[in-house]
Enzyme design. Structure first.
Site, short mmCIF file in Angstrom:
data_model
loop_
_atom_site.label_atom_id
_atom_site.label_comp_id
_atom_site.label_asym_id
_atom_site.label_seq_id
_atom_site.Cartn_x
_atom_site.Cartn_y
_atom_site.Cartn_z
N HIS A 70 -13.72 9.71 13.90
CA HIS A 70 -12.91 10.10 15.06
C HIS A 70 -11.61 9.33 14.99
CE1 HIS A 70 -12.15 11.60 19.15
NE2 HIS A 70 -11.51 10.45 19.29
N CYS A 71 -10.50 10.05 14.95
CA CYS A 71 -9.18 9.42 14.84
C CYS A 71 -8.53 9.36 16.22
CB CYS A 71 -8.31 10.21 13.86
SG CYS A 71 -6.65 9.51 13.66
#
Length: 342
Positions: free
Chosen positions: A180-181
């Site tokens: 997850h960025c």
């Protein structure tokens, strides 16, 4: 040499910390992890309970819930860098008759980066739902080590396809989950991994182009001033040949904002360049960040219940199909029909 020495020490410290974090990430019982845990235990005895709660809430809000804070910070940093580049570097370089394409190159790369950013942040990363779970299960084979057949996500209540993972931030399972960025405020999965790679490459190229043009401008200023071949007087009135530290101090006093921006952009280019190399390595070997971390951590994990205790589990990447096909899969993820043809 004081100014240059301090700057090099600072740069070395930042790069060392970054390298340690990269090397120790994924290791369950690493020295860095044990040190952080011990330090947090000691600090918990000193820091008031109310402050600890506020800190935990803030960290949870930042890194465990979807928030636009890092997106705003991302845009603000780009605006600050390009504002300084436009109002000072571009104007000075135009007066020095730099080639127009060289001056416009950072803007062209920025436009491409913003396009990749918008597409990556708005794209569906490959959400696993009850309607598509049965078909996604057939896309990748289960390796029997990192991914086991028949496991059901307790939150989504769907069978987990191979290479998928539940994201606690987005609260959904993602097919071929990478990570997850927070900078794009989205998960990176099967459907947007290629866009994320292009975003990362274009961002690194943008920072590198700004650094190159800015450095060329400062070097041109030094050449035109003839200070590189001159001498200077110290506090005692003695004459010395010009050293690198003196040149850096001279530029810092003459163009403080430009030099500060150049240092920031160079550091950013180095960090992003390292991450780009890591991401390209994962793409060429058909791995995800999640799988890479799990495979490194696997050596210290207990045996799976279904596996005999006398046979050590050995992880092998069964998804790699060769460099070209691995890279092609990033931009064109396989479907159930494609896998059946093989």
């Amino acid at each position: 040499m004081e100014f240059l020495t301090l700057f090099l020490l600072y740069l070395g410290f930042v790069l060392t910390i970054t390298a340690l974090l990269c090397l120790c990430s994924g290791r369950k019982e690493s020295f860095l992890t044990r040190s952080v845990n011990r330090a947090s235990q000691v600090l918990s005895l000193v820091i008031p309970t109310q402050l600890q709660r506020v800190t935990h809430w803030a960290l949870h809000r930042l890194f465990h819930t979807r928030s636009c804070l890092f997106v705003v910070l991302h845009v603000a940093l780009q605006a600050a860098v390009f504002g300084e580049y436009t109002w000072e570097v571009f104007v000075y370089c135009w007066e020095l008759q730099f080639h127009l394409f060289l001056l416009l190159l950072p803007y062209l790369l920025l436009a491409g980066n913003l396009g990749c950013f918008l597409l990556c942040s708005r794209a569906n990363p490959g959400t696993v739902t009850k309607s598509n779970a049965a078909s996604l299960v057939k896309v990748y084979a289960y390796d029997g080590v990192l991914f086991q057949r028949g496991l059901v996500c307790p939150t989504c209540t769907v069978e987990k396809p191979a290479r998928s993972k539940h994201c606690s931030v987005c609260r959904t399972c993602v097919h071929r989950f990478d990570h997850h960025c927070v900078w794009v405020n989205n998960c990176i999965g099967a459907s947007n991994a290629g866009l994320f790679l292009l975003y990362l490459l274009s961002l690194t190229a943008t920072a590198g182009a700004v650094a190159a043009v800015t450095a060329a401008f400062l070097i041109q200023v030094l050449l035109l001033s003839n200070i590189m071949h001159g001498t200077y007087l110290d506090a005692q009135g003695e004459e010395h040949p010009v050293e690198i530290a003196f040149l850096v101090q001279h530029l810092f006093l003459t163009f403080p904002r430009i030099v500060f921006m150049l240092g920031f952009v160079i550091l950013l280019t180095l960090v992003l360049g390292g991450y780009c190399c890591f991401s390209l390595y994962l793409a060429l070997t058909n791995q995800t960040t999640n799988e890479w971390c799990k495979s490194r951590r696997f050596g210290g994990s207990p045996h799976l219940p279904s596996h005999p205790q006398d046979r050590p589990l050995v992880y092998k990447n069964i998804y790699s199909k060769g460099i070209w096909r691995n890279l092609k899969e990033i931009f064109n993820p396989p479907t159930v029909l494609e896998r059946k043809k093989k």
